[in-house]
Design an enzyme around this catalytic site. Structure first.
Site, PDB file in Angstrom:
ATOM      1  N   GLY A 171      34.936  44.034  30.218  1.00  0.00           N
ATOM      2  CA  GLY A 171      36.092  44.409  31.531  1.00  0.00           C
ATOM      3  C   GLY A 171      37.105  45.443  31.088  1.00  0.00           C
ATOM      4  O   GLY A 171      37.017  45.781  29.682  1.00  0.00           O
ATOM      5  N   GLN A 172      37.902  45.873  31.739  1.00  0.00           N
ATOM      6  CA  GLN A 172      38.722  46.829  31.140  1.00  0.00           C
ATOM      7  C   GLN A 172      39.878  46.579  30.460  1.00  0.00           C
ATOM      8  O   GLN A 172      39.765  47.645  29.967  1.00  0.00           O
ATOM      9  CB  GLN A 172      39.941  47.005  33.161  1.00  0.00           C
ATOM     10  N   ALA A 227      37.749  36.217  31.438  1.00  0.00           N
ATOM     11  CA  ALA A 227      38.222  35.552  32.449  1.00  0.00           C
ATOM     12  C   ALA A 227      37.669  35.708  33.844  1.00  0.00           C
ATOM     13  O   ALA A 227      36.950  36.923  33.833  1.00  0.00           O
ATOM     14  CB  ALA A 227      40.015  35.927  32.891  1.00  0.00           C
ATOM     15  N   TYR A 228      37.450  34.700  34.531  1.00  0.00           N
ATOM     16  CA  TYR A 228      37.362  34.967  35.405  1.00  0.00           C
ATOM     17  C   TYR A 228      38.087  34.884  36.922  1.00  0.00           C
ATOM     18  O   TYR A 228      39.463  34.821  37.337  1.00  0.00           O
ATOM     19  CB  TYR A 228      36.772  33.221  36.378  1.00  0.00           C
ATOM     20  N   THR A 229      38.072  36.681  37.480  1.00  0.00           N
ATOM     21  CA  THR A 229      39.088  36.965  38.687  1.00  0.00           C
ATOM     22  C   THR A 229      38.857  37.447  39.815  1.00  0.00           C
ATOM     23  O   THR A 229      39.339  37.587  40.528  1.00  0.00           O
ATOM     24  CB  THR A 229      39.285  38.512  37.883  1.00  0.00           C
ATOM     25  N   THR A 249      47.901  35.872  33.621  1.00  0.00           N
ATOM     26  CA  THR A 249      48.710  36.526  35.158  1.00  0.00           C
ATOM     27  C   THR A 249      49.930  36.433  36.101  1.00  0.00           C
ATOM     28  O   THR A 249      49.993  35.032  35.995  1.00  0.00           O
ATOM     29  CB  THR A 249      47.188  36.208  36.194  1.00  0.00           C
ATOM     30  N   TYR A 292      42.358  30.618  41.979  1.00  0.00           N
ATOM     31  CA  TYR A 292      42.254  31.558  40.429  1.00  0.00           C
ATOM     32  C   TYR A 292      43.837  31.376  39.945  1.00  0.00           C
ATOM     33  O   TYR A 292      43.280  30.716  38.366  1.00  0.00           O
ATOM     34  CB  TYR A 292      42.423  32.582  40.518  1.00  0.00           C
ATOM     35  N   LYS A 297      43.881  29.947  35.606  1.00  0.00           N
ATOM     36  CA  LYS A 297      44.564  30.533  34.919  1.00  0.00           C
ATOM     37  C   LYS A 297      45.698  29.725  34.352  1.00  0.00           C
ATOM     38  O   LYS A 297      46.069  29.758  33.359  1.00  0.00           O
ATOM     39  CB  LYS A 297      45.295  31.613  35.573  1.00  0.00           C
ATOM     40  N   TRP A 355      47.846  43.081  39.088  1.00  0.00           N
ATOM     41  CA  TRP A 355      47.408  44.316  39.344  1.00  0.00           C
ATOM     42  C   TRP A 355      47.488  45.682  37.938  1.00  0.00           C
ATOM     43  O   TRP A 355      47.032  46.614  38.113  1.00  0.00           O
ATOM     44  CB  TRP A 355      48.291  45.062  40.194  1.00  0.00           C
TER      45      TRP A 355
END
Length: 297
Positions: A11-12, A60-62, A101, A125, A129, A151
């Protein structure tokens, strides 16, 4: 040496945490194959084996729209998985930094959301979270720090910036939503803030009793998705990442229906995070410029 386990490799944020990790820490960064957080035994075994002092949960599930129909998976990762991590951290006396988030809010405000504003998610979502946040807090109390962000983009992985660059190179024109407002966040900036926060925890500069266990972090400033897209095009043209200017038209979210409803305003206040980490947020356009330079290299 302080040992840190990072979930969500690939992930990022996990990628940027790896790139920016201070030399005094030993990190183990695991992807969903190495550590599937929805499997309780796997979570307990990994934490027992690695014996981390701190766990950073960046898994995470995003997929916001998919979550509307795939609620089981969204809750398994974003709520149940967090519960397992928190339980294992408690058993092995590890601190947890958990990433959440802005989507825990409904977007009905017109001033930045404070950490003590009441959450009211408007999609699956966000609800999943929020459930993760509540569970982590219930299990670990002051031994967990929850960081809400928004974002996210990076030179690594899939995100709005890279999608825009691709579409701007392929399309004759684009329509981008102008009535959803928030703040872009370069994942590297978030990673740097997290490491600074950890440094302060390790140095005992933060008193547990006085420390805030819920923080908000994005870059500085405010933008709509349309503003963000305009800036991406302008900076990418300047840097030679794009060659042709195409028209970008502002459209309303009602003209671009999605499976999940999005908050129309999700700017979050960062003052507490700045104070506790000692890091000042940088304006999103400056961060975007730096990330595009990185992408160009």
């Amino acid at each position: 040496m302080i040992k840190i386990l990072i979930t969500g490799k690939g992930g990022q944020l996990a990628w940027e945490l790896e790139q920016t990790c201070p030399s005094q820490y030993i990190i183990s960064c695991l992807d969903s194959v190495q550590l599937d957080i929805t499997k309780r035994q796997q979570v307990f075994d990994s934490i027992a084996q690695i014996k981390p002092d701190i766990v950073i949960n960046a898994a995470a599930y995003t997929a916001v729209d998919n979550a509307e129909t795939d609620q089981t998976t969204a809750y398994a990762v974003n709520a149940t998985g967090c519960e397992y991590i928190a339980q294992a951290c408690k058993e092995h006396n590890a601190e947890l930094i958990h990433i959440s988030t802005d989507f825990v809010f409904d977007g009905n405000q017109s001033i930045p959301y404070q950490t003590d504003n009441k959450p009211n998610p408007i999609n699956v979502y966000g609800a999943s979270k929020l459930q993760g946040e509540i569970t982590v807090s219930d299990i670990l109390g002051s031994h967990a720090t929850i960081i809400r962000t928004a974002w996210i983009y990076s030179a690594h992985g899939n995100n709005f910036v890279k999608s825009m660059l691709r579409l701007m190179a392929e399309k004759d024109q684009l329509g981008i939503v102008y009535d959803q407002v928030g703040t872009p966040t370069w994942a590297k900036g978030l990673a740097v803030m997290i490491w600074s926060l950890i440094n302060k925890k390790i140095d005992n500069q933060l008193d547990h009793a006085k420390e805030s266990h819920l923080l908000h972090w994005t870059d500085a400033g405010v933008a709509s998705w349309y503003d963000f897209a305009i800036a991406i095009q302008e900076l990418a043209l300047e840097k030679g990442l794009l060659e042709v200017v195409i028209p970008i038209k502002p459209i309303s979210s009602s003209a671009y229906p999605t499976a999940a409803k999005r908050p129309c305003f999700s700017v979050i206040d960062k003052l507490t995070a700045e104070k506790h980490s000692g890091v000042d947020s940088v304006h999103w356009r400056k961060q975007l410029s730096t990330m595009l330079d990185e992408l160009k290299k």
